[in-house]
Scaffold this motif. Structure first.
Motif, short mmCIF file in Angstrom:
data_model
loop_
_atom_site.label_atom_id
_atom_site.label_comp_id
_atom_site.label_asym_id
_atom_site.label_seq_id
_atom_site.Cartn_x
_atom_site.Cartn_y
_atom_site.Cartn_z
N LYS A 85 -8.42 1.73 4.86
CA LYS A 85 -7.66 2.76 4.16
C LYS A 85 -6.17 2.42 4.17
O LYS A 85 -5.63 2.01 5.18
CB LYS A 85 -7.91 4.09 4.88
CG LYS A 85 -7.47 5.27 4.09
CD LYS A 85 -7.95 6.53 4.77
CE LYS A 85 -7.61 7.72 3.91
NZ LYS A 85 -8.05 8.95 4.49
N ILE A 86 -5.51 2.59 2.99
CA ILE A 86 -4.08 2.31 2.87
C ILE A 86 -3.31 3.59 3.16
O ILE A 86 -3.59 4.64 2.57
CB ILE A 86 -3.74 1.79 1.46
CG1 ILE A 86 -4.47 0.48 1.19
CG2 ILE A 86 -2.25 1.62 1.29
CD1 ILE A 86 -4.29 -0.05 -0.20
N MET A 99 0.00 6.19 3.39
CA MET A 99 1.03 6.63 2.43
C MET A 99 2.27 5.74 2.53
O MET A 99 2.88 5.43 1.52
CB MET A 99 1.42 8.09 2.71
CG MET A 99 0.34 9.10 2.35
SD MET A 99 0.12 9.19 0.57
CE MET A 99 1.53 10.16 0.13
N ILE A 100 2.60 5.33 3.73
CA ILE A 100 3.77 4.46 3.91
C ILE A 100 3.54 3.12 3.23
O ILE A 100 4.41 2.60 2.53
CB ILE A 100 4.08 4.28 5.41
CG1 ILE A 100 4.57 5.61 5.98
CG2 ILE A 100 5.11 3.18 5.62
CD1 ILE A 100 4.81 5.61 7.46
N GLU A 101 2.36 2.56 3.37
CA GLU A 101 2.05 1.29 2.73
C GLU A 101 2.05 1.42 1.21
O GLU A 101 2.53 0.52 0.50
CB GLU A 101 0.69 0.76 3.21
CG GLU A 101 0.71 0.31 4.66
CD GLU A 101 -0.66 0.00 5.21
OE1 GLU A 101 -0.76 -0.95 6.00
OE2 GLU A 101 -1.63 0.71 4.84
N ARG A 102 1.56 2.54 0.70
CA ARG A 102 1.60 2.78 -0.76
C ARG A 102 3.04 2.89 -1.24
O ARG A 102 3.42 2.35 -2.28
CB ARG A 102 0.85 4.06 -1.11
CG ARG A 102 -0.63 3.91 -1.09
CD ARG A 102 -1.30 5.17 -1.57
NE ARG A 102 -2.70 5.13 -1.21
CZ ARG A 102 -3.46 6.17 -1.11
NH1 ARG A 102 -2.98 7.38 -1.34
NH2 ARG A 102 -4.72 6.05 -0.78
N GLY A 103 3.84 3.63 -0.47
CA GLY A 103 5.26 3.76 -0.81
C GLY A 103 5.97 2.43 -0.82
O GLY A 103 6.76 2.13 -1.72
#
Length: 153
Positions: A2-3, A5-9
């Motif tokens: 699972k990715i 939110m910080i990695e998506r940002g």
């Protein structure tokens, strides 16, 4: 896996940051050219009619600490020489500092400065402050000299 939110940002931000970083040098060049042209044209106007320039410095502009004739020569010289250095980015921070002085003196020497004129001086001052703090940028003679003179790593 699972990715977060910080990695998506970060996945969105890092490419955007790269684009913004790539735009710094052209933005600094644009700021140098814009502010330089404003002050250079003002200096040319003063040269075109020196008698009027002297009259303005005697009657209209109240430059502190300097006789009107000296202020006229100093101001005009600064408005003609410093913009050339600024546009080239040669001694770019020095040129930005010098034009900042010219800008502040111009704004305070007029007793009845119009709001729009004051806003222009504030805008020019903010661009000059940015160039003073961050330098003339990668597209400048200063940067070229730094690259040329610094030892290879």
């Amino acid at each position: 896996m699972k990715i977060s939110m910080i990695e998506r940002g970060q996945a969105v931000w890092h490419p955007l940051e790269a684009v913004l970083n790539a735009l710094q040098a052209p933005a600094q060049l644009a700021a140098r050219c814009y502010v330089g042209s404003v002050f250079f044209r003002s200096g040319l106007t003063k040269l075109r009619d020196w008698d009027t320039t002297l009259a303005l410095f005697q009657d209209e502009y109240h430059v502190p600490l300097l006789p009107p004739e000296v202020a006229a020569v100093a101001g005009t010289t600064g408005e003609l020489a410093l913009p050339v250095l600024l546009v080239l980015g040669l001694a770019g921070r020095f040129a930005a500092a010098g034009l900042s002085v010219v800008n502040v003196v111009a704004a305070i020497s007029l007793v009845d400065i119009a709001e729009a004129a004051l806003t222009q001086h504030q805008f020019w001052g903010s661009l000059l402050l940015a160039l003073l703090l961050w330098g003339p940028g990668g597209w400048s003679v200063d940067a070229w000299l730094r690259r040329r003179l610094s030892p290879s790593v």
